[in-house]
Write a protein that holds these residues in place. Structure first.
Motif, short mmCIF file in Angstrom:
data_model
loop_
_atom_site.label_atom_id
_atom_site.label_comp_id
_atom_site.label_asym_id
_atom_site.label_seq_id
_atom_site.Cartn_x
_atom_site.Cartn_y
_atom_site.Cartn_z
N ILE A 40 -26.04 -49.43 68.23
CA ILE A 40 -26.15 -49.46 69.68
C ILE A 40 -25.09 -50.42 70.20
O ILE A 40 -25.05 -51.59 69.82
N LEU A 41 -24.22 -49.91 71.04
CA LEU A 41 -23.13 -50.72 71.58
C LEU A 41 -23.62 -51.53 72.77
O LEU A 41 -24.29 -51.01 73.65
N THR A 42 -23.29 -52.80 72.78
CA THR A 42 -23.64 -53.66 73.91
C THR A 42 -22.52 -53.69 74.94
O THR A 42 -22.73 -54.15 76.06
N GLU A 43 -21.36 -53.22 74.56
CA GLU A 43 -20.21 -53.18 75.45
C GLU A 43 -19.74 -51.74 75.54
O GLU A 43 -19.86 -50.97 74.59
N LYS A 44 -19.18 -51.37 76.67
CA LYS A 44 -18.71 -50.00 76.85
C LYS A 44 -17.49 -49.75 75.95
O LYS A 44 -16.63 -50.62 75.80
N PRO A 45 -17.43 -48.55 75.37
CA PRO A 45 -16.31 -48.22 74.48
C PRO A 45 -14.94 -48.34 75.14
O PRO A 45 -13.98 -48.74 74.49
N VAL A 46 -14.84 -48.04 76.42
CA VAL A 46 -13.55 -48.15 77.12
C VAL A 46 -13.11 -49.61 77.17
O VAL A 46 -11.93 -49.92 76.95
N ASN A 47 -14.04 -50.51 77.46
CA ASN A 47 -13.70 -51.93 77.49
C ASN A 47 -13.27 -52.42 76.11
O ASN A 47 -12.33 -53.21 75.99
N MET A 48 -13.95 -51.95 75.08
CA MET A 48 -13.59 -52.33 73.71
C MET A 48 -12.19 -51.83 73.37
O MET A 48 -11.38 -52.55 72.78
N ALA A 49 -11.89 -50.59 73.75
CA ALA A 49 -10.58 -50.01 73.48
C ALA A 49 -9.49 -50.76 74.24
O ALA A 49 -8.42 -51.04 73.69
N LEU A 50 -9.74 -51.10 75.49
CA LEU A 50 -8.77 -51.86 76.27
C LEU A 50 -8.46 -53.21 75.63
O LEU A 50 -7.30 -53.62 75.56
N LYS A 51 -9.49 -53.87 75.15
CA LYS A 51 -9.28 -55.17 74.49
C LYS A 51 -8.45 -55.01 73.23
O LYS A 51 -7.61 -55.86 72.92
N GLU A 52 -8.67 -53.93 72.48
CA GLU A 52 -7.88 -53.69 71.27
C GLU A 52 -6.41 -53.45 71.60
O GLU A 52 -5.53 -53.97 70.91
N PHE A 53 -6.15 -52.68 72.64
CA PHE A 53 -4.75 -52.44 73.03
C PHE A 53 -4.12 -53.70 73.60
O PHE A 53 -2.95 -53.96 73.37
N GLN A 54 -4.90 -54.49 74.31
CA GLN A 54 -4.38 -55.74 74.86
C GLN A 54 -4.03 -56.72 73.74
O GLN A 54 -3.06 -57.45 73.83
N ALA A 55 -4.80 -56.68 72.64
CA ALA A 55 -4.53 -57.55 71.49
C ALA A 55 -3.47 -56.95 70.57
O ALA A 55 -3.19 -57.50 69.51
#
Length: 67
Positions: A40-55
């Motif tokens: 169960i994700l506590t954070e939205k997948p789009v936000n997680m993906a954005l953070k990965e691209f930002q990093a």
């Protein structure tokens, strides 16, 4: 929610369109992986993906138009 700068995530050759497509594809991968593992994700997948691209964990590769 922090809003990452689009310009920080793009290099000179990449378009905003390619960033949107890449983030959407990565978000679908994150959601599918979580579903397959029963997580169960506590954070939205789009936000997680954005953070990965930002990093800079992923690179966007665009085809060469001149080929």
């Amino acid at each position: 929610m922090s809003r990452p700068s689009v310009d920080d995530m793009l290099s000179g050759k990449q378009s905003r369109y390619s960033l949107v497509i890449a983030v959407a594809k990565r978000a679908r991968e994150i959601a599918q992986t979580a579903e397959d593992n029963g997580e169960i994700l506590t954070e939205k997948p789009v936000n997680m993906a954005l953070k990965e691209f930002q990093a800079h964990k992923f690179n966007i590769i665009e085809p060469d138009i001149n080929e």
